[in-house]
Design a protein around this motif. Structure first.
Motif, PDB file in Angstrom:
ATOM      1  N   ILE A 133     -68.621  34.227   2.318  1.00  0.00           N
ATOM      2  CA  ILE A 133     -67.336  34.925   3.031  1.00  0.00           C
ATOM      3  C   ILE A 133     -66.452  33.796   3.659  1.00  0.00           C
ATOM      4  CG2 ILE A 133     -68.594  36.813   3.814  1.00  0.00           C
ATOM      5  CD1 ILE A 133     -69.383  35.792   6.148  1.00  0.00           C
ATOM      6  N   VAL A 134     -65.081  34.394   4.028  1.00  0.00           N
ATOM      7  CA  VAL A 134     -64.210  33.506   4.434  1.00  0.00           C
ATOM      8  C   VAL A 134     -63.348  34.182   5.491  1.00  0.00           C
ATOM      9  CG1 VAL A 134     -63.931  32.162   2.345  1.00  0.00           C
ATOM     10  CG2 VAL A 134     -62.636  34.106   2.726  1.00  0.00           C
ATOM     11  N   PRO A 135     -62.679  33.407   6.491  1.00  0.00           N
ATOM     12  CA  PRO A 135     -61.940  34.120   7.370  1.00  0.00           C
ATOM     13  C   PRO A 135     -60.829  34.964   6.754  1.00  0.00           C
ATOM     14  CG  PRO A 135     -62.391  31.945   8.228  1.00  0.00           C
ATOM     15  CD  PRO A 135     -62.931  32.019   6.580  1.00  0.00           C
ATOM     16  N   LEU A 136     -60.723  36.037   7.348  1.00  0.00           N
ATOM     17  CA  LEU A 136     -59.889  36.763   6.892  1.00  0.00           C
ATOM     18  C   LEU A 136     -58.221  36.327   6.729  1.00  0.00           C
ATOM     19  CD1 LEU A 136     -58.897  39.794   5.679  1.00  0.00           C
ATOM     20  CD2 LEU A 136     -58.738  40.786   8.063  1.00  0.00           C
ATOM     21  N   TYR A 137     -57.883  35.640   7.824  1.00  0.00           N
ATOM     22  CA  TYR A 137     -56.549  35.179   7.640  1.00  0.00           C
ATOM     23  C   TYR A 137     -56.418  34.067   6.660  1.00  0.00           C
ATOM     24  CZ  TYR A 137     -58.941  31.215  10.361  1.00  0.00           C
ATOM     25  OH  TYR A 137     -59.666  30.307  10.889  1.00  0.00           O
ATOM     26  N   GLN A 181     -64.255  38.111   8.838  1.00  0.00           N
ATOM     27  CA  GLN A 181     -64.441  37.441   7.745  1.00  0.00           C
ATOM     28  C   GLN A 181     -64.466  38.616   6.528  1.00  0.00           C
ATOM     29  OE1 GLN A 181     -67.801  34.920   8.736  1.00  0.00           O
ATOM     30  NE2 GLN A 181     -66.914  33.396   8.751  1.00  0.00           N
ATOM     31  N   ILE A 182     -64.170  38.142   5.331  1.00  0.00           N
ATOM     32  CA  ILE A 182     -64.262  38.878   4.131  1.00  0.00           C
ATOM     33  C   ILE A 182     -64.679  38.237   2.995  1.00  0.00           C
ATOM     34  CG2 ILE A 182     -61.955  38.390   3.471  1.00  0.00           C
ATOM     35  CD1 ILE A 182     -61.597  41.354   2.901  1.00  0.00           C
ATOM     36  N   VAL A 183     -65.156  38.742   2.087  1.00  0.00           N
ATOM     37  CA  VAL A 183     -65.580  38.384   0.658  1.00  0.00           C
ATOM     38  C   VAL A 183     -64.202  37.554  -0.016  1.00  0.00           C
ATOM     39  CG1 VAL A 183     -66.305  38.603  -1.681  1.00  0.00           C
ATOM     40  CG2 VAL A 183     -67.572  39.518   0.309  1.00  0.00           C
ATOM     41  N   SER A 238     -60.448  45.275  12.745  1.00  0.00           N
ATOM     42  CA  SER A 238     -60.916  45.329  13.734  1.00  0.00           C
ATOM     43  C   SER A 238     -62.054  44.672  13.576  1.00  0.00           C
ATOM     44  CB  SER A 238     -61.230  46.747  14.301  1.00  0.00           C
ATOM     45  OG  SER A 238     -62.141  47.384  13.280  1.00  0.00           O
ATOM     46  N   THR A 239     -63.238  44.517  14.755  1.00  0.00           N
ATOM     47  CA  THR A 239     -64.351  43.767  14.621  1.00  0.00           C
ATOM     48  C   THR A 239     -65.089  44.177  13.638  1.00  0.00           C
ATOM     49  OG1 THR A 239     -64.011  43.092  16.850  1.00  0.00           O
ATOM     50  CG2 THR A 239     -66.171  42.608  15.931  1.00  0.00           C
ATOM     51  N   ASN A 240     -65.315  45.433  13.282  1.00  0.00           N
ATOM     52  CA  ASN A 240     -66.220  46.123  12.531  1.00  0.00           C
ATOM     53  C   ASN A 240     -65.466  46.448  10.962  1.00  0.00           C
ATOM     54  OD1 ASN A 240     -68.986  46.650  11.918  1.00  0.00           O
ATOM     55  ND2 ASN A 240     -68.484  48.621  12.180  1.00  0.00           N
ATOM     56  N   GLN A 241     -64.151  46.614  11.058  1.00  0.00           N
ATOM     57  CA  GLN A 241     -63.716  47.416   9.991  1.00  0.00           C
ATOM     58  C   GLN A 241     -62.331  46.889   9.398  1.00  0.00           C
ATOM     59  OE1 GLN A 241     -63.997  51.559   9.831  1.00  0.00           O
ATOM     60  NE2 GLN A 241     -61.836  51.964   9.413  1.00  0.00           N
ATOM     61  N   ILE A 242     -62.145  46.717   8.041  1.00  0.00           N
ATOM     62  CA  ILE A 242     -60.857  46.384   7.336  1.00  0.00           C
ATOM     63  C   ILE A 242     -60.421  47.504   6.700  1.00  0.00           C
ATOM     64  CG2 ILE A 242     -60.006  44.862   5.743  1.00  0.00           C
ATOM     65  CD1 ILE A 242     -61.842  42.802   6.344  1.00  0.00           C
ATOM     66  N   ASP A 243     -59.047  47.798   6.686  1.00  0.00           N
ATOM     67  CA  ASP A 243     -58.552  48.824   6.101  1.00  0.00           C
ATOM     68  C   ASP A 243     -57.136  48.166   5.175  1.00  0.00           C
ATOM     69  OD1 ASP A 243     -60.008  50.850   7.167  1.00  0.00           O
ATOM     70  OD2 ASP A 243     -58.777  51.119   8.908  1.00  0.00           O
ATOM     71  N   PHE A 244     -57.337  48.259   3.963  1.00  0.00           N
ATOM     72  CA  PHE A 244     -56.249  47.570   3.203  1.00  0.00           C
ATOM     73  C   PHE A 244     -55.604  48.711   2.613  1.00  0.00           C
ATOM     74  CE2 PHE A 244     -54.860  45.853  -0.875  1.00  0.00           C
ATOM     75  CZ  PHE A 244     -54.170  44.832  -0.549  1.00  0.00           C
ATOM     76  N   GLU A 245     -54.200  48.727   2.433  1.00  0.00           N
ATOM     77  CA  GLU A 245     -53.659  49.650   1.589  1.00  0.00           C
ATOM     78  C   GLU A 245     -52.302  49.159   1.017  1.00  0.00           C
ATOM     79  OE1 GLU A 245     -50.181  52.680   3.235  1.00  0.00           O
ATOM     80  OE2 GLU A 245     -52.219  53.487   3.793  1.00  0.00           O
ATOM     81  N   VAL A 272     -53.359  52.430  -3.394  1.00  0.00           N
ATOM     82  CA  VAL A 272     -54.797  51.972  -3.013  1.00  0.00           C
ATOM     83  C   VAL A 272     -55.050  52.061  -1.706  1.00  0.00           C
ATOM     84  CG1 VAL A 272     -56.464  50.346  -3.536  1.00  0.00           C
ATOM     85  CG2 VAL A 272     -54.625  50.848  -5.330  1.00  0.00           C
ATOM     86  N   ASN A 273     -56.173  52.590  -1.380  1.00  0.00           N
ATOM     87  CA  ASN A 273     -56.727  52.538   0.119  1.00  0.00           C
ATOM     88  C   ASN A 273     -58.008  52.018  -0.119  1.00  0.00           C
ATOM     89  OD1 ASN A 273     -54.637  55.040   0.256  1.00  0.00           O
ATOM     90  ND2 ASN A 273     -54.859  54.096   1.950  1.00  0.00           N
ATOM     91  N   LEU A 274     -58.386  50.851   0.677  1.00  0.00           N
ATOM     92  CA  LEU A 274     -59.791  50.303   0.728  1.00  0.00           C
ATOM     93  C   LEU A 274     -60.117  50.265   2.059  1.00  0.00           C
ATOM     94  CD1 LEU A 274     -62.158  48.983  -0.748  1.00  0.00           C
ATOM     95  CD2 LEU A 274     -61.074  46.833  -0.517  1.00  0.00           C
ATOM     96  N   LYS A 275     -61.190  50.820   2.388  1.00  0.00           N
ATOM     97  CA  LYS A 275     -62.028  50.704   3.801  1.00  0.00           C
ATOM     98  C   LYS A 275     -63.272  49.792   3.437  1.00  0.00           C
ATOM     99  CE  LYS A 275     -59.727  54.732   5.706  1.00  0.00           C
ATOM    100  NZ  LYS A 275     -58.939  53.935   6.437  1.00  0.00           N
ATOM    101  N   LEU A 276     -63.242  48.868   4.498  1.00  0.00           N
ATOM    102  CA  LEU A 276     -64.455  47.806   4.333  1.00  0.00           C
ATOM    103  C   LEU A 276     -65.205  48.151   5.804  1.00  0.00           C
ATOM    104  CD1 LEU A 276     -63.495  44.688   2.391  1.00  0.00           C
ATOM    105  CD2 LEU A 276     -64.758  46.875   1.506  1.00  0.00           C
ATOM    106  N   GLN A 277     -66.559  48.453   5.802  1.00  0.00           N
ATOM    107  CA  GLN A 277     -67.441  48.315   7.009  1.00  0.00           C
ATOM    108  C   GLN A 277     -67.981  47.161   6.917  1.00  0.00           C
ATOM    109  OE1 GLN A 277     -70.063  51.451   7.563  1.00  0.00           O
ATOM    110  NE2 GLN A 277     -71.122  50.348   9.198  1.00  0.00           N
ATOM    111  N   LEU A 278     -67.710  46.086   7.906  1.00  0.00           N
ATOM    112  CA  LEU A 278     -68.186  44.927   7.715  1.00  0.00           C
ATOM    113  C   LEU A 278     -69.825  44.598   8.218  1.00  0.00           C
ATOM    114  CD1 LEU A 278     -65.148  42.937   9.464  1.00  0.00           C
ATOM    115  CD2 LEU A 278     -65.464  43.718   6.788  1.00  0.00           C
TER     116      LEU A 278
END
Length: 320
Positions: free
Chosen positions: A184-188, A223-225, A257-264, A312-318
């Motif tokens: 995993i890497v930092p989201l930024y 962080q995210i993959v 947020s701390t626990n979720q990423i919403d990508f559109e 495309v909508n992608l929701k990730l629960q971290l």
């Protein structure tokens, strides 16, 4: 003495009958050998061992002053001794040895099942890691091919902007080759990669492409993959006919947020089919496989198509 013989039959079980018969699914030989072992050991324990220690004529004799005679009896019934006759010594020893043998067999079976489960988990993890490495190896050449194509097209237009594009490409390759080796890497960092990719693409033309981005990150430690979102951007650039500029668009929105990423991401749909290169086409399927492996039951991917746009909508629960 019984304890020593229990240890003896358990040793036979552990070192012979279980590994050579039971674990190799030779159930009938295992049953026969087990029964024979229990009976033989019980006979030795009951008959041979007492005679060897006490002698063949050893009996329990009555103490001094004891008078022979009939024991107590029920009224008008048989002597009480004949009713309360205890089980034979052979039966008691057989029961003790058999119980020890059965319990030891169950323990061995349980331990085998536990080892098998651990092996399955290890093999599954190895398979997942191998598949992830394969998926990553599919991402990087696809990205590199597109980037080099962009630089090649730019080199015929403006050499100064070609240098900028090479600088962007250098930063992107550094991210792909080094940071993406981590789980995993930092989201930024992923956002920086997306921005560099858009800058690299935008250098192809002096006009401004209708690409909008909105990034809202509440926690910088999220962080995210790595390389999970890029295929959606590649797909949008490839199929939106964005080079036409007029009546085209790409909108990117990412909130975390701390626990979720919403990508559109939403891109325009051209009225006529876009002619694309033969390379690629693995991006979205690749992402779906990675999501199933890395975010099982913790992601929601929706891909909608209308007559005017793809969205495309992608929701990730971290975290679980």
């Amino acid at each position: 003495m019984v304890l020593l013989f229990q240890i003896f039959v358990i040793a036979i079980l552990i070192y012979y009958t279980v590994p050579l018969l039971l674990f190799k699914k030779k159930y009938i030989p295992f049953t026969l050998v087990s029964i024979a072992t229990i009976i033989v050991v019980t006979l030795i324990l009951t008959n041979i061992i007492p005679e060897a220690i006490l002698g063949p004529e050893s009996t329990i004799r009555p103490g001094p002053g004891a008078r022979p005679g009939p024991g107590p009896r029920f009224e008008n019934g048989p002597p009480l001794d004949s009713i309360r006759r205890p089980p034979s010594k052979f039966f008691i020893n057989l029961l003790l040895i058999a119980i020890a043998y059965v319990i030891a067999t169950l323990v061995e079976i349980f331990m085998l099942a536990q080892r098998k489960e651990e092996e399955i988990i290890i093999n599954k993890n190895d398979a997942l890691q191998t598949e992830l490495k394969l998926l990553k190896s599919q991402i990087n050449p696809h990205f590199l091919f597109n980037a080099l194509n962009n630089i090649y097209a730019l080199s015929a237009i403006d050499s100064g902007r070609t240098q900028k594009s090479i600088s962007y490409l250098s930063d992107m390759l550094r991210y792909v080759l080094y940071e993406c080796e981590q789980e995993i890497v930092p989201l930024y960092n992923e956002i920086d990669y997306i921005e560099n990719y858009i800058k690299l693409f935008s250098l192809k033309s002096s006009k401004t492409y209708p690409i909008t981005t909105l990034f809202s990150i509440e926690n910088q430690d999220v962080q995210i993959v790595p390389m999970l979102l890029i295929p959606f951007l590649e797909n949008a650039l490839k199929h939106s006919n964005i080079e036409k500029i007029t009546d085209t668009f790409i909108h990117i929105k990412l909130t975390a947020s701390t626990n979720q990423i919403d990508f559109e991401i939403e891109n325009s749909k051209p009225t006529t089919p876009v002619v694309t290169d033969a390379v690629g086409g693995i991006g979205i399927d690749n992402v779906k496989k990675r999501l199933a492996i890395l975010y099982p039951e913790r992601h929601k991917l929706e891909i909608n198509e209308t007559s005017q746009a793809f969205k495309v909508n992608l929701k990730l629960q971290l975290h679980d």
